[in-house]
Design a protein around this motif. Structure first.
Motif: not given
Length: 320
Positions: A28-33, A66-67, A297-300
């Motif tokens: 979900l947070t990828l939208v804001f990446a 992308q992340s 990737d996002v979590s890191d």
């Protein structure tokens, strides 16, 4: 496979460190990446050169960009396909070249000690000297880049004289505009101290393996607290590869399943991987990690909304 190839976690984090709910949240947070990428935390490794605190090694560099990630790590010994993939990822991203931080590495040969350490004593680097100028040209050509942000010497030669000669070629990269900064990798405390005293351009970074449970075991290759302290003394940025344990500990599960790591993660509502990475970046240590999953990737990169207490930092430092 050379251990030197493992500048990351080799995409083997399946089932460790991130729960199903974590993965959904990360997606979900990828939208804001893209918006968040403008605020990627960095550290100044050389005057005017800012390196992301979290960088990405082997695996899918396109996914990392992308992340929201902006630091990419590769090396000559990873092979032409891996290097070309980094260049292609940058080109396909549509991002300005200046917004992506690229690190690559060239070998220092002969280095029988390094090849023996990697159980690869018959390799060419054990006996044949490097052609550093040719290696640099090949690196840039394969990446498809006019310059890199950071060029590292991947490991030292057996003789300091050869190590210094390779480094002097790299110093020429800075003058020629082929590298914004230069540094080393797998240099222990005495060697980084000696190089700093002989270099015309001070190494900006020393990249060595380091993690929870792996910061005391291999001092000859800089995987120890003494090397971290020596780098601090000389204002050389320490960067950790295999920050989740990786090959040195038989896989990331040793760190990510450790009871202390899991307890601290639960206390902060974070994953084990995030806590292990936070233990490093909270010390000012830059990390290079990797995965083949967008959620990881996002979590890191979600390390900046919590702080480990002094007690938690000490508890993690005591993990064996």
């Amino acid at each position: 496979m050379l251990r030197s190839l493992v500048g990351s976690e080799m995409c083997i984090r399946d089932r460790y460190g991130v729960t199903t709910s974590d993965m959904l949240h990360s997606l979900l947070t990828l939208v804001f990446a893209v918006a968040v990428a403008a605020d990627v935390p960095t550290t100044e490794i050389s005057p005017g050169v800012h390196m992301p605190m979290v960088n990405f090694g082997i695996c899918n560099h396109t996914l990392w960009l992308q992340s929201g990630g902006r630091g990419l790590d590769t090396a000559l010994v990873y092979g032409d396909a891996a290097q070309a993939e980094v260049g292609s990822a940058i080109s396909a991203s549509g991002l300005p070249r200046s917004s992506v931080f690229v690190t690559t590495k060239i070998p220092c040969c002969p280095s029988l000690q390094w090849e023996a350490y990697n159980n690869n004593s018959n390799a060419t680097c054990a006996t044949v000297p490097s052609n550093s100028s040719a290696d640099i040209a090949h690196d840039l050509r394969t990446l498809g880049l006019e310059y890199v942000d950071l060029m590292l010497m991947h490991w030292p030669c057996d003789r300091f004289e050869d190590t210094l000669a390779t480094y002097q070629v790299m110093e020429g990269m800075v003058a020629a505009g082929q590298a914004r900064a230069i540094g080393v990798s797998n240099f222990n405390a005495p060697l980084i101290d000696r190089l700093v005293r002989h270099a015309r351009v001070k190494p900006a970074v020393n990249q060595c393996g380091l993690s929870v449970a792996d910061h005391t075991m291999t001092p000859e290759w800089g995987r120890d607290d003494a090397t971290v302290e020596m780098c601090k003394r000389h204002n050389v940025t320490f960067q950790a590869y295999s920050p989740l344990g990786g090959w040195a500990l038989g896989g990331t599960g040793h760190v990510l399943n450790d009871p202390s790591v899991k307890t601290i993660a639960a206390a902060h509502n974070k994953s084990s991987a995030q806590v292990a990475l936070k233990w490093l970046v909270q010390q000012g240590i830059v990390v290079v990690t990797s995965s083949d999953k967008l959620a990881y990737d996002v979590s890191d990169q979600q390390l900046w909304d919590f702080t480990l207490t002094e007690g938690e930092m000490a508890r993690l430092a005591a993990v064996k």
